[in-house]
Scaffold this motif. Structure first.
Motif, PDB file in Angstrom:
ATOM      1  N   VAL A   1       0.915  -1.416  -0.049  1.00 25.61           N
ATOM      2  CA  VAL A   1      -0.057  -0.069  -0.086  1.00 25.61           C
ATOM      3  C   VAL A   1       0.918   1.024  -0.004  1.00 25.61           C
ATOM      4  O   VAL A   1       1.772   1.593   0.927  1.00 25.61           O
ATOM      5  CB  VAL A   1      -0.869   0.038   1.386  1.00 25.61           C
ATOM      6  N   GLY A   2       1.023   2.039  -1.188  1.00 19.36           N
ATOM      7  CA  GLY A   2       1.590   3.323  -1.282  1.00 19.36           C
ATOM      8  C   GLY A   2       3.037   2.821  -2.356  1.00 19.36           C
ATOM      9  O   GLY A   2       4.314   3.002  -1.417  1.00 19.36           O
TER      10      GLY A   2
ATOM     11  N   ASP B   1      -1.375   2.520  -5.286  1.00 23.73           N
ATOM     12  CA  ASP B   1      -1.062   3.953  -5.145  1.00 23.73           C
ATOM     13  C   ASP B   1      -2.212   4.981  -5.591  1.00 23.73           C
ATOM     14  O   ASP B   1      -2.883   4.398  -6.494  1.00 23.73           O
ATOM     15  CB  ASP B   1       0.215   4.533  -5.747  1.00 23.73           C
TER      16      ASP B   1
ATOM     17  N   PHE C   1       2.760  -1.686   4.416  1.00 22.12           N
ATOM     18  CA  PHE C   1       2.181  -0.154   4.388  1.00 22.12           C
ATOM     19  C   PHE C   1       3.568   0.538   4.317  1.00 22.12           C
ATOM     20  O   PHE C   1       4.093   0.500   5.176  1.00 22.12           O
ATOM     21  CB  PHE C   1       1.449   0.098   5.666  1.00 22.12           C
ATOM     22  N   SER C   2       3.501   1.240   3.246  1.00 22.21           N
ATOM     23  CA  SER C   2       4.617   2.635   3.233  1.00 22.21           C
ATOM     24  C   SER C   2       4.343   3.531   4.482  1.00 22.21           C
ATOM     25  O   SER C   2       3.317   3.613   5.149  1.00 22.21           O
ATOM     26  CB  SER C   2       4.361   3.362   2.015  1.00 22.21           C
TER      27      SER C   2
ATOM     28  N   THR D   1       4.777   6.470   4.639  1.00 27.33           N
ATOM     29  CA  THR D   1       4.344   7.791   4.364  1.00 27.33           C
ATOM     30  C   THR D   1       2.935   7.884   3.996  1.00 27.33           C
ATOM     31  O   THR D   1       2.418   8.934   3.356  1.00 27.33           O
ATOM     32  CB  THR D   1       5.207   8.473   3.268  1.00 27.33           C
ATOM     33  N   VAL D   2       2.064   6.650   4.072  1.00 29.69           N
ATOM     34  CA  VAL D   2       0.605   6.643   3.891  1.00 29.69           C
ATOM     35  C   VAL D   2       0.051   7.226   5.238  1.00 29.69           C
ATOM     36  O   VAL D   2       0.019   6.513   6.356  1.00 29.69           O
ATOM     37  CB  VAL D   2       0.321   5.131   3.794  1.00 29.69           C
ATOM     38  N   LYS D   3      -0.522   8.257   5.046  1.00 31.84           N
ATOM     39  CA  LYS D   3      -1.124   9.057   6.127  1.00 31.84           C
ATOM     40  C   LYS D   3      -2.250   8.114   6.734  1.00 31.84           C
ATOM     41  O   LYS D   3      -2.380   8.197   8.061  1.00 31.84           O
ATOM     42  CB  LYS D   3      -1.811  10.390   5.701  1.00 31.84           C
ATOM     43  N   ASP D   4      -3.133   7.479   6.089  1.00 33.34           N
ATOM     44  CA  ASP D   4      -4.381   6.681   6.625  1.00 33.34           C
ATOM     45  C   ASP D   4      -4.357   5.304   6.762  1.00 33.34           C
ATOM     46  O   ASP D   4      -4.810   4.551   6.736  1.00 33.34           O
ATOM     47  CB  ASP D   4      -5.403   6.994   5.615  1.00 33.34           C
ATOM     48  N   LYS D   5      -2.801   4.690   6.983  1.00 36.87           N
ATOM     49  CA  LYS D   5      -2.391   3.608   7.258  1.00 36.87           C
ATOM     50  C   LYS D   5      -3.189   2.787   8.146  1.00 36.87           C
ATOM     51  O   LYS D   5      -3.652   1.452   7.979  1.00 36.87           O
ATOM     52  CB  LYS D   5      -0.924   3.227   7.100  1.00 36.87           C
TER      53      LYS D   5
ATOM     54  N   TYR E   1       4.612   8.667   9.207  1.00 30.98           N
ATOM     55  CA  TYR E   1       3.730   8.970  10.129  1.00 30.98           C
ATOM     56  C   TYR E   1       3.746   7.907  11.314  1.00 30.98           C
ATOM     57  O   TYR E   1       4.333   6.668  11.117  1.00 30.98           O
ATOM     58  CB  TYR E   1       2.064   8.588   9.433  1.00 30.98           C
TER      59      TYR E   1
END
Length: 271
Positions: free
Chosen positions: A128-129, A152, A195-196, A198-202, A233
């Motif tokens: 994800v990302g 992405d 999950f990356s 830098t994914v805000k909504d992870k 994050y």
């Protein structure tokens, strides 16, 4: 000026430079060298043990200005990382293959991403990302033979990522899509999910994934707390009825750390 004031001054200067470089991005490699140098310097800044001590002092002061700067820095630095991945993809398409310190650091993190939950040729991995330079899917597929899907929300990142795979991974079982996890058929079959950082909504997506995934799925949540939260994050509490933390992989010299999650066991109520 004391070391705390100097530290805050450095943060504000980083924020100003990140902001300037995001504004000036024009979908070409202009400003590429300047951004790479800044990201490399920033990576060393957040992994510097001396800076961690200063950070701890500032946190103990409950400084409202610090919270505001951190939130802005995290958002802008994440955007700059996304842009730098685009630069790296564009440079590859132009025949350049040089790798920056930041990317070397991230690639070293990939080696032990899942701890004892190893990826095999039969694994199905969802990232994800995935970004414009999908190095995690490429490295995983190349080293394990696993099927990998990256998603992405950025159209340009997907477009560039597909071109990178055409060059570096044509023989690999990789695909990239701009599809949310709830609409992706692959989600229910995934054995490993990354999950990356830098994914805000992870964490919101992690909660959502509980109903979408199989019972044996392993989730690697990249995150950064304390000083590393300037670049990633941070971690958050999860619903313990849904997810159990299986392992916490702390990597002091790397730009992010990793939490591994497994689904919480279901309890059967007998009547």
């Amino acid at each position: 000026m004391n070391e705390l004031e100097n530290f805050l001054k450095d943060l504000n200067e980083y924020l100003e430079r990140f902001n300037d470089l995001t504004v000036s991005y024009n979908h070409t490699v202009n400003n590429c060298s300047e951004l790479e140098a800044l990201i490399n310097k920033y990576s060393h800044f957040i992994t510097n043990v001396e800076n961690q001590g200063i950070w701890n002092q500032l946190e103990n002061q409950e400084n409202g200005d610090l919270d505001q700067v951190v939130n802005h820095l995290r958002k802008k630095s994440a955007l700059c990382v996304a842009i730098m991945e685009k630069y790296r993809a564009m440079k590859l398409l132009n025949g350049e293959t040089e790798i920056t310190d930041y990317f070397k650091n991230v690639e070293s993190c990939i080696e032990k991403e899942f701890g004892s939950f190893q990826i095999t040729p039969d694994s199905k991995v969802l990232l994800v990302g995935s970004g414009a330079f999908p190095m995690t899917p490429i490295l995983i597929a190349k080293r394990t033979g696993a099927e990998v899907v990256g998603i992405d929300i950025d159209d340009e990142a997907i477009e560039l990522g597909l071109k990178v795979i055409e060059i570096l991974g044509t023989e690999l079982n990789i695909r990239l899509e701009k599809t949310p996890v709830e609409y992706l058929n692959f989600t229910k079959d995934a054995t490993h999910i990354i999950f990356s950082s830098t994914v805000k909504d992870k964490y919101r997506i992690l909660d959502q994934l509980h109903e979408l995934t199989n019972e044996d799925v392993v989730v690697a949540m990249r995150y950064g707390d304390q000083l590393k939260s300037l670049f990633n994050y941070p971690s958050r509490k999860v619903d313990k009825q849904k997810w159990n933390k299986a392992e916490d992989i702390l990597r002091p010299h790397d730009v992010f750390d990793i939490e591994l999650y497994k689904k919480a066991p279901k309890f059967i109520t007998y009547i």
